[in-house]
Scaffold this motif. Sequence first.
Motif, short mmCIF file in Angstrom:
data_model
loop_
_atom_site.label_atom_id
_atom_site.label_comp_id
_atom_site.label_asym_id
_atom_site.label_seq_id
_atom_site.Cartn_x
_atom_site.Cartn_y
_atom_site.Cartn_z
N ILE A 92 52.91 39.72 29.96
CA ILE A 92 53.62 40.32 31.08
C ILE A 92 55.08 39.90 31.01
O ILE A 92 55.38 38.72 30.84
CB ILE A 92 53.03 39.87 32.44
N TYR A 93 55.98 40.86 31.10
CA TYR A 93 57.39 40.52 31.15
C TYR A 93 58.12 41.49 32.07
O TYR A 93 57.58 42.52 32.47
CB TYR A 93 58.01 40.51 29.74
N THR A 94 59.35 41.15 32.41
CA THR A 94 60.10 41.94 33.37
C THR A 94 61.10 42.86 32.68
O THR A 94 61.80 42.44 31.77
CB THR A 94 60.86 41.03 34.36
N SER A 95 61.19 44.08 33.15
CA SER A 95 62.08 45.07 32.55
C SER A 95 63.54 44.81 32.90
O SER A 95 64.44 45.34 32.25
CB SER A 95 61.69 46.47 33.03
N SER A 96 63.79 44.00 33.91
CA SER A 96 65.16 43.78 34.37
C SER A 96 65.89 42.66 33.63
O SER A 96 67.07 42.43 33.88
CB SER A 96 65.15 43.45 35.87
N GLU A 97 65.20 41.97 32.72
CA GLU A 97 65.81 40.84 32.03
C GLU A 97 65.79 41.08 30.52
O GLU A 97 64.73 41.17 29.92
CB GLU A 97 65.08 39.54 32.37
N ILE A 148 54.63 45.61 31.73
CA ILE A 148 55.98 45.40 32.24
C ILE A 148 55.97 45.47 33.76
O ILE A 148 55.35 46.36 34.34
CB ILE A 148 56.94 46.46 31.69
N ILE A 149 56.65 44.52 34.40
CA ILE A 149 56.82 44.59 35.85
C ILE A 149 58.31 44.74 36.16
O ILE A 149 59.15 44.21 35.44
CB ILE A 149 56.24 43.36 36.58
N ALA A 150 58.61 45.47 37.23
CA ALA A 150 60.00 45.67 37.62
C ALA A 150 60.48 44.58 38.56
O ALA A 150 61.66 44.26 38.61
CB ALA A 150 60.17 47.03 38.27
N SER A 151 59.53 43.99 39.31
CA SER A 151 59.88 42.93 40.26
C SER A 151 58.66 42.08 40.53
O SER A 151 57.54 42.38 40.08
CB SER A 151 60.40 43.52 41.57
N MET A 199 49.10 43.42 41.07
CA MET A 199 48.39 44.57 40.50
C MET A 199 48.42 44.54 38.98
O MET A 199 47.41 44.82 38.32
CB MET A 199 49.00 45.87 41.03
N ALA A 200 49.58 44.19 38.42
CA ALA A 200 49.70 44.14 36.96
C ALA A 200 48.76 43.10 36.37
O ALA A 200 48.11 43.34 35.35
CB ALA A 200 51.14 43.83 36.57
N ALA A 236 61.60 36.41 37.17
CA ALA A 236 60.59 37.11 37.99
C ALA A 236 59.20 36.56 37.72
O ALA A 236 58.37 36.42 38.63
CB ALA A 236 60.63 38.60 37.72
N ILE A 237 58.91 36.22 36.46
CA ILE A 237 57.61 35.65 36.10
C ILE A 237 57.42 34.31 36.82
O ILE A 237 56.37 34.03 37.40
CB ILE A 237 57.50 35.45 34.58
N ALA A 238 58.46 33.48 36.77
CA ALA A 238 58.37 32.17 37.42
C ALA A 238 58.16 32.32 38.92
O ALA A 238 57.35 31.58 39.52
CB ALA A 238 59.64 31.37 37.14
N SER A 239 58.85 33.26 39.53
CA SER A 239 58.73 33.45 40.98
C SER A 239 57.36 33.97 41.39
O SER A 239 56.89 33.68 42.50
CB SER A 239 59.81 34.42 41.46
N ALA A 240 56.73 34.74 40.51
CA ALA A 240 55.44 35.36 40.85
C ALA A 240 54.27 34.70 40.15
O ALA A 240 53.17 35.26 40.09
CB ALA A 240 55.49 36.85 40.50
N PHE A 241 54.47 33.50 39.61
CA PHE A 241 53.43 32.86 38.81
C PHE A 241 52.17 32.59 39.62
O PHE A 241 51.05 32.71 39.10
CB PHE A 241 53.97 31.56 38.20
#
Length: 204
Positions: free
Chosen positions: A92-97, A122-125, A131-132, A150-155
């Motif tokens: 899982i990784y973020t599209s914004s970074e 991919i997650i946007a936020s 869900m992802a 974003a990964i760290a914040s949603a871990f």
Amino acid sequence: MNLLSTIAEHVISQNPDLIFAVTTPVSQTFQNQTDEIPIVMTGINDPIAAGLVDSLEKPGGNISGSSNQYLLDEHLKLMFAIDPNIETLGMIYTSSEDNAQVEAENVKEIAESLGLKVEMTIIASTLDMQMAAENLSSKVYAIYVGSGNAIASAFESLLDATDRMNIAVYPSVDIMVQQGGLAAIAINQADLGTEAARVGILKY
């Protein structure tokens, strides 16, 4: 102008002797706004791919610092040592970074060279994580996550989903193991900050 650009503009207007920039987006923003004030960066996965430096040995320009790159191949081999039956690895990784995408592609290449099938999400936020994670956990044997903000914040949301489905999570930051990740050959954020401070003192 977004908030980060506004903050950078204000900081630069104060004409500081040195700017300490944490993470890729922050470093990029400051670099785009000044080529005179020295910038010390940290928390950057791939400063070359992010366009921050010319090379790790000779950064060039007004920027230097520390990178959180680590041995991805050793990290993946650790997964096999713990569970030789892993066949499909989720990521899982973020599209914004920008750095998150580079890291994910590097992990995918190494994982496939080791014979693993890779499922990338991919997650946007941070709001997308629950869900992802639930969807990905139904397809894989284990999940790798990088060091994106974003990964760290949603871990915790990730662990909520994976724990219910008994899926191991292999993070890339040591504190994530303390939070519930299974294992890692990981970066230490405190050490990175110390190294960046040392660069700032010695270089500037």
